[in-house]
Motif scaffolding. Structure first.
Motif, PDB file in Angstrom:
ATOM      1  N   MET A  49      39.889  50.659  41.544  1.00  0.00           N
ATOM      2  CA  MET A  49      39.899  49.397  42.520  1.00  0.00           C
ATOM      3  C   MET A  49      38.354  48.966  42.772  1.00  0.00           C
ATOM      4  SD  MET A  49      42.974  50.812  45.025  1.00  0.00           S
ATOM      5  CE  MET A  49      43.213  49.124  45.877  1.00  0.00           C
ATOM      6  N   PRO A  50      38.293  47.910  43.263  1.00  0.00           N
ATOM      7  CA  PRO A  50      36.992  47.423  43.722  1.00  0.00           C
ATOM      8  C   PRO A  50      36.662  47.700  45.188  1.00  0.00           C
ATOM      9  CG  PRO A  50      38.403  45.739  43.584  1.00  0.00           C
ATOM     10  CD  PRO A  50      39.401  46.771  43.170  1.00  0.00           C
ATOM     11  N   HIS A  51      35.470  47.427  45.819  1.00  0.00           N
ATOM     12  CA  HIS A  51      35.344  47.880  47.194  1.00  0.00           C
ATOM     13  C   HIS A  51      34.518  46.757  47.836  1.00  0.00           C
ATOM     14  CE1 HIS A  51      32.363  50.040  44.752  1.00  0.00           C
ATOM     15  NE2 HIS A  51      31.536  48.977  45.176  1.00  0.00           N
ATOM     16  N   PRO A  52      34.495  45.546  47.571  1.00  0.00           N
ATOM     17  CA  PRO A  52      33.804  44.600  48.579  1.00  0.00           C
ATOM     18  C   PRO A  52      34.191  44.337  49.908  1.00  0.00           C
ATOM     19  CG  PRO A  52      35.165  43.270  47.170  1.00  0.00           C
ATOM     20  CD  PRO A  52      35.391  44.828  46.684  1.00  0.00           C
ATOM     21  N   PRO A  53      33.709  44.574  50.869  1.00  0.00           N
ATOM     22  CA  PRO A  53      33.768  44.814  52.375  1.00  0.00           C
ATOM     23  C   PRO A  53      34.489  43.185  52.673  1.00  0.00           C
ATOM     24  CG  PRO A  53      31.459  45.445  52.188  1.00  0.00           C
ATOM     25  CD  PRO A  53      31.935  45.231  50.820  1.00  0.00           C
ATOM     26  N   LEU A  54      34.290  42.262  51.820  1.00  0.00           N
ATOM     27  CA  LEU A  54      35.171  41.198  51.968  1.00  0.00           C
ATOM     28  C   LEU A  54      36.477  41.179  51.894  1.00  0.00           C
ATOM     29  CD1 LEU A  54      32.342  38.717  49.990  1.00  0.00           C
ATOM     30  CD2 LEU A  54      33.060  38.500  52.547  1.00  0.00           C
ATOM     31  N   MET A  55      36.929  42.217  51.424  1.00  0.00           N
ATOM     32  CA  MET A  55      38.446  42.444  51.093  1.00  0.00           C
ATOM     33  C   MET A  55      39.166  42.763  52.191  1.00  0.00           C
ATOM     34  SD  MET A  55      38.608  44.542  47.579  1.00  0.00           S
ATOM     35  CE  MET A  55      40.611  44.651  47.775  1.00  0.00           C
ATOM     36  N   ILE A  56      38.278  43.311  53.436  1.00  0.00           N
ATOM     37  CA  ILE A  56      38.733  43.559  54.689  1.00  0.00           C
ATOM     38  C   ILE A  56      39.086  42.250  55.431  1.00  0.00           C
ATOM     39  CG2 ILE A  56      38.601  44.890  56.780  1.00  0.00           C
ATOM     40  CD1 ILE A  56      38.651  46.596  54.315  1.00  0.00           C
ATOM     41  N   PRO A  57      39.968  41.746  55.763  1.00  0.00           N
ATOM     42  CA  PRO A  57      40.363  40.553  56.675  1.00  0.00           C
ATOM     43  C   PRO A  57      39.364  40.354  57.687  1.00  0.00           C
ATOM     44  CG  PRO A  57      42.208  41.247  56.144  1.00  0.00           C
ATOM     45  CD  PRO A  57      41.582  42.459  55.904  1.00  0.00           C
TER      46      PRO A  57
ATOM     47  N   ALA B 137      46.477  41.968  44.197  1.00  0.00           N
ATOM     48  CA  ALA B 137      46.798  43.136  43.317  1.00  0.00           C
ATOM     49  C   ALA B 137      46.289  44.462  44.079  1.00  0.00           C
ATOM     50  CB  ALA B 137      45.560  43.124  42.345  1.00  0.00           C
ATOM     51  N   ALA B 138      45.340  44.557  45.076  1.00  0.00           N
ATOM     52  CA  ALA B 138      45.240  45.778  45.684  1.00  0.00           C
ATOM     53  C   ALA B 138      46.425  46.149  46.466  1.00  0.00           C
ATOM     54  CB  ALA B 138      43.835  45.441  46.698  1.00  0.00           C
ATOM     55  N   VAL B 139      46.898  44.911  47.380  1.00  0.00           N
ATOM     56  CA  VAL B 139      48.284  45.187  48.121  1.00  0.00           C
ATOM     57  C   VAL B 139      49.361  45.680  47.269  1.00  0.00           C
ATOM     58  CG1 VAL B 139      50.077  44.120  49.449  1.00  0.00           C
ATOM     59  CG2 VAL B 139      47.607  43.572  49.965  1.00  0.00           C
ATOM     60  N   ARG B 140      49.644  45.166  46.112  1.00  0.00           N
ATOM     61  CA  ARG B 140      50.648  45.785  45.205  1.00  0.00           C
ATOM     62  C   ARG B 140      50.450  46.975  44.686  1.00  0.00           C
ATOM     63  NH1 ARG B 140      50.015  41.324  42.113  1.00  0.00           N
ATOM     64  NH2 ARG B 140      49.319  42.165  40.013  1.00  0.00           N
ATOM     65  N   VAL B 141      49.273  47.389  44.356  1.00  0.00           N
ATOM     66  CA  VAL B 141      48.820  48.446  43.768  1.00  0.00           C
ATOM     67  C   VAL B 141      48.900  49.778  44.914  1.00  0.00           C
ATOM     68  CG1 VAL B 141      46.963  50.274  42.916  1.00  0.00           C
ATOM     69  CG2 VAL B 141      47.242  48.104  41.989  1.00  0.00           C
TER      70      VAL B 141
ATOM     71  N   LEU C  57      33.018  57.913  56.200  1.00  0.00           N
ATOM     72  CA  LEU C  57      33.375  57.434  54.903  1.00  0.00           C
ATOM     73  C   LEU C  57      32.711  56.141  54.565  1.00  0.00           C
ATOM     74  CD1 LEU C  57      37.691  57.400  55.595  1.00  0.00           C
ATOM     75  CD2 LEU C  57      36.177  58.602  53.896  1.00  0.00           C
ATOM     76  N   ASP C  58      32.223  56.202  53.078  1.00  0.00           N
ATOM     77  CA  ASP C  58      31.100  54.897  52.743  1.00  0.00           C
ATOM     78  C   ASP C  58      32.348  53.764  52.636  1.00  0.00           C
ATOM     79  OD1 ASP C  58      31.610  54.766  49.646  1.00  0.00           O
ATOM     80  OD2 ASP C  58      31.915  56.858  50.385  1.00  0.00           O
ATOM     81  N   HIS C  59      31.639  52.463  52.401  1.00  0.00           N
ATOM     82  CA  HIS C  59      32.720  51.564  51.990  1.00  0.00           C
ATOM     83  C   HIS C  59      33.220  51.525  50.730  1.00  0.00           C
ATOM     84  CE1 HIS C  59      29.269  49.600  50.054  1.00  0.00           C
ATOM     85  NE2 HIS C  59      29.991  48.961  49.400  1.00  0.00           N
ATOM     86  N   GLY C  60      32.621  52.018  49.782  1.00  0.00           N
ATOM     87  CA  GLY C  60      33.375  52.323  48.445  1.00  0.00           C
ATOM     88  C   GLY C  60      34.581  53.093  48.564  1.00  0.00           C
TER      89      GLY C  60
ATOM     90  N   PRO D 264      39.362  50.842  49.381  1.00  0.00           N
ATOM     91  CA  PRO D 264      40.547  51.338  48.734  1.00  0.00           C
ATOM     92  C   PRO D 264      41.439  51.823  49.838  1.00  0.00           C
ATOM     93  CG  PRO D 264      38.781  51.663  47.321  1.00  0.00           C
ATOM     94  CD  PRO D 264      38.259  51.236  48.581  1.00  0.00           C
ATOM     95  N   LEU D 265      41.205  52.760  50.532  1.00  0.00           N
ATOM     96  CA  LEU D 265      41.922  53.442  51.482  1.00  0.00           C
ATOM     97  C   LEU D 265      42.432  52.619  52.562  1.00  0.00           C
ATOM     98  CD1 LEU D 265      39.578  56.806  51.918  1.00  0.00           C
ATOM     99  CD2 LEU D 265      41.999  56.551  50.919  1.00  0.00           C
ATOM    100  N   TYR D 266      41.755  51.666  53.039  1.00  0.00           N
ATOM    101  CA  TYR D 266      42.188  50.766  53.880  1.00  0.00           C
ATOM    102  C   TYR D 266      43.570  49.819  53.349  1.00  0.00           C
ATOM    103  CZ  TYR D 266      42.757  46.042  56.319  1.00  0.00           C
ATOM    104  OH  TYR D 266      43.133  45.121  57.221  1.00  0.00           O
ATOM    105  N   TYR D 267      43.509  49.662  52.130  1.00  0.00           N
ATOM    106  CA  TYR D 267      44.875  49.226  51.738  1.00  0.00           C
ATOM    107  C   TYR D 267      45.787  50.318  51.457  1.00  0.00           C
ATOM    108  CZ  TYR D 267      42.896  44.766  50.943  1.00  0.00           C
ATOM    109  OH  TYR D 267      42.308  43.306  51.260  1.00  0.00           O
ATOM    110  N   LEU D 268      45.711  51.516  51.275  1.00  0.00           N
ATOM    111  CA  LEU D 268      46.566  52.425  50.903  1.00  0.00           C
ATOM    112  C   LEU D 268      46.744  52.840  52.476  1.00  0.00           C
ATOM    113  CD1 LEU D 268      47.421  54.430  48.745  1.00  0.00           C
ATOM    114  CD2 LEU D 268      45.533  53.111  48.042  1.00  0.00           C
ATOM    115  N   ALA D 269      46.195  52.750  53.473  1.00  0.00           N
ATOM    116  CA  ALA D 269      46.673  53.012  54.764  1.00  0.00           C
ATOM    117  C   ALA D 269      47.614  51.671  55.309  1.00  0.00           C
ATOM    118  CB  ALA D 269      45.435  53.166  55.708  1.00  0.00           C
TER     119      ALA D 269
END
Length: 277
Positions: free
Chosen positions: A10-18, A34-38, A126-129, A133-138
């Protein structure tokens, strides 16, 4: 190996956080979807622990690093979203198995204790890397434990071997585990890219995504050194690690996406683990 229930790159651009990306989120719609689906797929496997490796934690030249603080927290404060926070308990039993198997396979593993963090002036957050991904898992409902790993500047083959050590460690656990490798691809896709432009950036991404989709470690080993150098990436060592985790297992690709609208390649590739080959 029934207790390894899923793997993903999974990628980790902070921009993925709304709250960080805001209107720019629309430009990486495929990656977000894709991140939501995964994440939903991995949550459906009911994991008790998520192992995540990041290129943006404390990176040492000669060792990979594991955070052993009992609870790890992080936020998006450095990206102007301090209210976006995460917190997880650490799976110290799995960490003990990882340490033991790393020693057995000759991998130098740094234990990030409070004392080590203080000595090297390293943050225990926790670093942004790892955070992205953990944001989407949570968000998908994961509330279990984590193991936070950081890459070292080891040879690619050693990162693969470290993945095998983690695979062996998971096999000794009586719990369901997911492994996520966090990494972005070339940072040089466009003239306004963060690391400048290289025409080889897109070719690197094409080859790396193909290798990930086919779980093909030989293709990774055959990547041209000049191509790697020109790409300006942070995802290759996490990819080798993930191939090690899945080494010898029947891994079926179930989700794949790629885009790079901001000059950085974002790939999402997820796998269902069907047992030993």
């Amino acid at each position: 190996m029934d207790n390894l229930v899923g793997c993903a790159f999974m990628p980790h651009p902070p921009l993925m956080i709304p709250e960080v990306g805001k209107e720019e989120l629309a430009r990486i719609k495929e990656t977000v979807e894709a991140a939501v689906r995964v994440s939903e797929m991995l949550k459906e496997a009911n994991p008790q622990t998520v192992v995540i490796i990041t290129p943006h934690g404390p990176v040492f030249e000669d060792a990979v690093t594991v955070s052993i603080h009992p609870r790890l927290r992080g936020s998006m404060a450095q990206f102007d979203a301090p209210d976006v926070t995460l917190g997880f308990e650490t799976d110290n039993l799995l960490i003990k198995h990882i340490i033991r198997n790393s020693q057995r396979l000759g991998i130098n593993l740094n234990e990030l204790t409070d004392a080590v963090a203080k000595n090297y002036r390293i943050s225990l957050h926790l670093d942004h890397g790892a955070f992205v991904p953990l944001y989407y898992l949570a968000k998908a409902g994961f509330k279990g434990q984590i193991v936070h790993l950081s890459i070292g500047m080891l040879a690619y083959e050693e990162m693969y071997t470290f993945g095998k050590a983690v695979q062996a460690a998971i096999s000794h656990m009586d719990k369901r585990v997911v492994v996520i490798a966090s990494g972005d691809l070339s940072h040089r896709l466009t003239p306004d890219a963060p690391a400048g432009y290289s025409p080889k950036g897109a070719e690197f991404d094409r080859q790396l995504v193909a290798a990930l989709e086919n779980a093909d470690v030989k293709a990774l080993l055959n990547l041209d050194e000049n191509l790697i150098e020109e790409a300006g990436q942070c995802g290759l060592r996490p990819a080798f690690f993930l191939m090690g985790v899945m080494g010898g297992l029947d891994a079926e690709k179930v989700v794949s996406s790629y885009e790079g609208p901001f000059g950085v390649g974002y790939a999402v590739v997820a796998y269902k683990i069907k047992g030993k080959r």
